[in-house]
Design a protein around this motif. Sequence first.
Motif, PDB file in Angstrom:
ATOM      1  N   THR A 223       0.853  -1.196   0.000  1.00  0.00           N
ATOM      2  CA  THR A 223       0.000   0.000   0.000  1.00  0.00           C
ATOM      3  C   THR A 223       0.885   1.241   0.000  1.00  0.00           C
ATOM      4  O   THR A 223       2.099   1.161   0.201  1.00  0.00           O
ATOM      5  CB  THR A 223      -0.892   0.087   1.258  1.00  0.00           C
ATOM      6  N   VAL A 224       0.237   2.371  -0.212  1.00  0.00           N
ATOM      7  CA  VAL A 224       0.883   3.673  -0.073  1.00  0.00           C
ATOM      8  C   VAL A 224       0.154   4.356   1.084  1.00  0.00           C
ATOM      9  O   VAL A 224      -0.878   5.005   0.873  1.00  0.00           O
ATOM     10  CB  VAL A 224       0.771   4.502  -1.364  1.00  0.00           C
TER      11      VAL A 224
ATOM     12  N   THR B  41      -1.553   5.386  11.021  1.00  0.00           N
ATOM     13  CA  THR B  41      -1.954   4.704   9.784  1.00  0.00           C
ATOM     14  C   THR B  41      -1.020   3.538   9.480  1.00  0.00           C
ATOM     15  O   THR B  41      -1.460   2.455   9.055  1.00  0.00           O
ATOM     16  CB  THR B  41      -1.966   5.708   8.609  1.00  0.00           C
ATOM     17  N   LEU B  42       0.271   3.757   9.713  1.00  0.00           N
ATOM     18  CA  LEU B  42       1.220   2.663   9.494  1.00  0.00           C
ATOM     19  C   LEU B  42       0.883   1.472  10.380  1.00  0.00           C
ATOM     20  O   LEU B  42       0.865   0.322   9.921  1.00  0.00           O
ATOM     21  CB  LEU B  42       2.655   3.116   9.810  1.00  0.00           C
ATOM     22  N   ILE B  43       0.613   1.763  11.647  1.00  0.00           N
ATOM     23  CA  ILE B  43       0.321   0.674  12.586  1.00  0.00           C
ATOM     24  C   ILE B  43      -0.998  -0.009  12.214  1.00  0.00           C
ATOM     25  O   ILE B  43      -1.103  -1.232  12.195  1.00  0.00           O
ATOM     26  CB  ILE B  43       0.285   1.207  14.030  1.00  0.00           C
ATOM     27  N   GLU B  44      -1.964   0.803  11.887  1.00  0.00           N
ATOM     28  CA  GLU B  44      -3.266   0.265  11.456  1.00  0.00           C
ATOM     29  C   GLU B  44      -3.079  -0.749  10.327  1.00  0.00           C
ATOM     30  O   GLU B  44      -3.588  -1.865  10.378  1.00  0.00           O
ATOM     31  CB  GLU B  44      -4.159   1.422  10.976  1.00  0.00           C
TER      32      GLU B  44
ATOM     33  N   TYR C   3       4.191  -4.654   2.277  1.00  0.00           N
ATOM     34  CA  TYR C   3       5.180  -3.595   2.013  1.00  0.00           C
ATOM     35  C   TYR C   3       4.486  -2.256   1.846  1.00  0.00           C
ATOM     36  O   TYR C   3       3.367  -2.168   1.359  1.00  0.00           O
ATOM     37  CB  TYR C   3       6.083  -3.918   0.817  1.00  0.00           C
ATOM     38  N   PHE C   4       5.192  -1.251   2.325  1.00  0.00           N
ATOM     39  CA  PHE C   4       4.680   0.125   2.293  1.00  0.00           C
ATOM     40  C   PHE C   4       5.523   0.965   1.343  1.00  0.00           C
ATOM     41  O   PHE C   4       6.752   0.975   1.446  1.00  0.00           O
ATOM     42  CB  PHE C   4       4.826   0.791   3.673  1.00  0.00           C
TER      43      PHE C   4
ATOM     44  N   SER D 224       9.134  -0.074   0.475  1.00  0.00           N
ATOM     45  CA  SER D 224       9.278   0.189  -0.941  1.00  0.00           C
ATOM     46  C   SER D 224       9.478   1.696  -0.991  1.00  0.00           C
ATOM     47  O   SER D 224       8.517   2.459  -0.907  1.00  0.00           O
ATOM     48  CB  SER D 224       8.010  -0.256  -1.671  1.00  0.00           C
ATOM     49  N   LEU D 225      10.732   2.107  -1.024  1.00  0.00           N
ATOM     50  CA  LEU D 225      11.008   3.542  -0.933  1.00  0.00           C
ATOM     51  C   LEU D 225      10.560   4.217  -2.225  1.00  0.00           C
ATOM     52  O   LEU D 225      11.038   3.914  -3.317  1.00  0.00           O
ATOM     53  CB  LEU D 225      12.488   3.774  -0.646  1.00  0.00           C
TER      54      LEU D 225
END
Lengths: 629, 629
Positions: free
Chosen positions: B288-289, B313-316, B324-325, B386-387
């Motif tokens: 996700t982004v 939001t990251l933790i959610e 991967y973010f 995912s930078l």
Amino acid sequence: MSAIPHSLVQKTARVSEEVTRPFPGSRKIHVTGSRPDLRVPMREVIQAPTRTAAGEEENPPIPVYDTSGPYTDPEVRVDLMQGLPSVRSAWIQERGDTEVLDGPSSRYGRDRAADPQLAHLRFEHIRAPRRARAGANITQMHYARRGIVTPEMEYVAIRENGRLQELREDPRYAALLRQHPGEAFGARIPEVITPEFVRDEVAAGRAVIPANINHPELEPMIIGRNFRVKINTNIGNSSVSSGIEEEVEKLVWSCRWGGDTLMDLSTGKHIHETREWVIRNSPVPIGTVPIYQALEKVDGKAEELTWELFRDTLIEQAEQGVDYFTIHAGVLLRYVPLTARRLTGIVSRGGSILAKWCLAHHRENFLYTHFEEICEIMKAYDVAFSLGDGLRPGSLADANDAAQFAELETLGELTKIAWRHDVQVMIEGPGHIPLQRVKENVDKELEDCFEAPFYTLGPLVTDIAPAYDHITSGIGAANIGWYGTAMLCYVTPKEHLGLPDKEDVRDGIITYRIAAHAADLAKGFPGVQLQDNALSKARFEFRWEDQFNLSLDPERARSFHDETLPQQAHKVAHFCSMCGPHFCSMKITQDVRDYAAAQGMSAQEALEQGMQEKAAEFVEKGAKVYRKV
Amino acid sequence: MSAIPHSLVQKTARVSEEVTRPFPGSRKIHVTGSRPDLRVPMREVIQAPTRTAAGEEENPPIPVYDTSGPYTDPEVRVDLMQGLPSVRSAWIQERGDTEVLDGPSSRYGRDRAADPQLAHLRFEHIRAPRRARAGANITQMHYARRGIVTPEMEYVAIRENGRLQELREDPRYAALLRQHPGEAFGARIPEVITPEFVRDEVAAGRAVIPANINHPELEPMIIGRNFRVKINTNIGNSSVSSGIEEEVEKLVWSCRWGGDTLMDLSTGKHIHETREWVIRNSPVPIGTVPIYQALEKVDGKAEELTWELFRDTLIEQAEQGVDYFTIHAGVLLRYVPLTARRLTGIVSRGGSILAKWCLAHHRENFLYTHFEEICEIMKAYDVAFSLGDGLRPGSLADANDAAQFAELETLGELTKIAWRHDVQVMIEGPGHIPLQRVKENVDKELEDCFEAPFYTLGPLVTDIAPAYDHITSGIGAANIGWYGTAMLCYVTPKEHLGLPDKEDVRDGIITYRIAAHAADLAKGFPGVQLQDNALSKARFEFRWEDQFNLSLDPERARSFHDETLPQQAHKVAHFCSMCGPHFCSMKITQDVRDYAAAQGMSAQEALEQGMQEKAAEFVEKGAKVYRKV
């Protein structure tokens, strides 16, 4: 052909509106050369102005290379029954080195002309064929080598340049003409294509202008590594399908989407009559594989082919106006066994016909043994050779093997012979090649065939995607074009599976236009990024109509857009369907820029000055990017 | 989401038969590893025997990499309401370094869980989230660096190998395993992928196994330059469309055609609930982004984003199981003005959100300033970075410019920081690049980011073909994959124009499977030409069904064939629609071979002996290739 009623062909033959309607937002222009009858057609895409806070800024028209012929010219009403207007008749006539014959000099041509059963199929206005006077050589290569710049050469110079010199002097184009430096792998593309450069390239054999004196209707084009990469398309009825009118419709359709040349690969009945209709109505060079028709004449029995029959077929077709012949003269008897252990043997039709003939008679390929006589015929009409790769690989496994490369070396030997006759030559190439072995093919061709233009089929870079072979081969085509291939033979989604319909042809052509353009960009062909830049600017500025009109397929681009946002209004809306009206990245960038401009400084300056209060002000005044709907 | 009736989601959510039906002529197999619950799925394509004069010759089954998950396994009945069976739960539990939480620890996650209004949308069987015990690091990279081979690593080793070792020992595969030498541009691909090799690559940061401990349903896969090239697909509702069930259908559809990972880019309402459904039913890693959802939470106002909100939001998302973010931490304040003179500014959504935030506050990007804290969250769940390339070019004109490369250098700096935390990293790349400048991107990424896996969007090699951007980008993707990109983010025909429908997704995926496979072939990945060879052999032998079944899209290959020759009988006929029954080049080659074999000698020998009478005999006996119908 009984499926085509008399009336259909003779009285009302026409192509559909779909294949001839003018491109949206475009106009046909003509650039006149050194004589009034030298008028090079181009298409100009008209753009809307950019709307800014300060008012409107003009966006200049973008010229694009145009293969569509008179069909998209609203000034011309094409009548298929009459054929296209003649572009080159005066030029050919003025040279005074040809004569008009009483009628076809091939036996077959005469027989067909005399056959009353064919009257209903026959094109009505067959011109008497023209041929070089005895002892004369009338090829473009011959003229070039004598230092002559023909109108054909000047025509292609203007065409390749695409008005770039004028554009360079026009400040409206300055920003749009920026372009990445190319990597041309030894191609030497000048900043301006002059008629003299064209002449020198043709003289050196590095380029070909396929232009049979019996095809005066064609709009001359050039095939060579130092020019724009071209694409070839194929049509042809087989015994399973199809009619004359349908073939002409396919021709026009092919020209519309960007086919630079067209091969008529018909294997069914009435090849001769179909070809006449096709050539008389074709603005692009027409190629054929004469052995296909020769085979029909011996009822499909390869062993019964003879040189005499083949020779008659060459003359028959040359007098109709075919511009280049695929001749599989490199399929030598001793190469045939090299294919026996291949995964997929011989997959070229021409290659297998000749292999079969060679084995059956245990004699050398008659195209090879009679090659000088073939040259004599070619030069009497200026038909260019497309030396066929009858032993090309039909699978990745067979790529770059001994059979393929042995034949390529022989094609090089034949090139030298053809050039001794001043006959133009291009070299056909594969086929199926994995990506890492594509370049080797170009390098070897350039070396073995002395830089004669390479003309490849794809290549497909994998075998596992039937139904998508326009794509598997488009990848190979872009790469091989970049490395130096001069013309790319298209592949449609139906390759290996069936006969392409109209939409398949369109998919194949656009894919190959993409490949050719990607190659031009990669080689750094001057001015070729203009269309990309203009389209991207239009996209960024939400000029949807301009984005559609500047694209290779304006109709499909528009229809895809309209599937999601059909309302006309959305075409000027500052958002698109991807992100919805709440949020749009392009809009944000524009707002950032607008802000910087409104503050009378660049964003860079604003940042450098670190004015916190201006930043705060921006938040307050900020354009309502995320507006609610 | 009001468009989705209660009953639809909660009571009967299902995917269609179209997306789950087993592939024709195939069977699902499982290769078991060192423990009974380590079962790696593959698909095997069954082939018909080759019919020769001497009888039948067996053609062995061909294993293919299988991303389709349990959906195509006739042994498994997937119930979307329950989610997929768990593959990894035991492995995660056994490690004993994680704990099960009482419930979501993000504020937003708790709010959503407690909201009765969402009951009708909510996935019913939400598992309590799992997190690393205090002080523990549970990333695959962390284990690898401690020398541990996890079941995930063994799983991907088996999966990458595709049974190649067994096949090499089986004489039926000997001819089919021949392959061209690759050109791998510095990639070091071993002949056999061992679990230890996987571990070493993950430890070095050259490969990533995206595998959140909260996504135990996933079938592990690996992304790295020394493994098969992977492809990512995107789904996501925007405010213009679409429902939960539709998103799950798209997920399964994507897995079916070969998507290796999937990004959920939803920007509409109910992102949280949609994501739960997607992850619970996904056999592939989900990316996700997170900034997209964070932006929704502040009603689209980028300037109102805060670190605290983003962190929540990251933790959610991490607790839901996102693997991967995309984190746009390289969009630095000082880089933003570098985009002001671009033709197309900032086109990345994430990039423009952060650029806007930076300019509005005149402060450094909070993702950059809080990067270490982000690492702490990532490693508690094993979410991979995912930078993001927020400053990627949106047009050829902007390719490889100062803004793009400045950001890439910063991503390298961030890679080192993440690796200090043993957090896995991949690097996102462009976008729009002309062919001759593609390699520069890979080379620079490998150098600046220390060989962290590169993950690129296309790149498109021209801007002028909207409606065909799967193809413009597929060309770039094949090349960039060849040069060393580890994962290719797909592009559909609707790119730049609208939202893709199912057929667009299929077109995009198959195009990217072609690109990835072409790259694998070009790099010389062991055994990867097997499928090409098998398909080509089937094609050459007119085993139509096998040709269809071995292709990337068996359904479309078959339907294209049947358009021209619908009769079932033709699928075994020794001719196809391209040339008609009278003449077929493949048939000729076969006849030539048969002849040589019948004479008890190779064609080579026959020729060498120059036996004219045998040649004559051939003519007489010759198979009736050109038979009349």
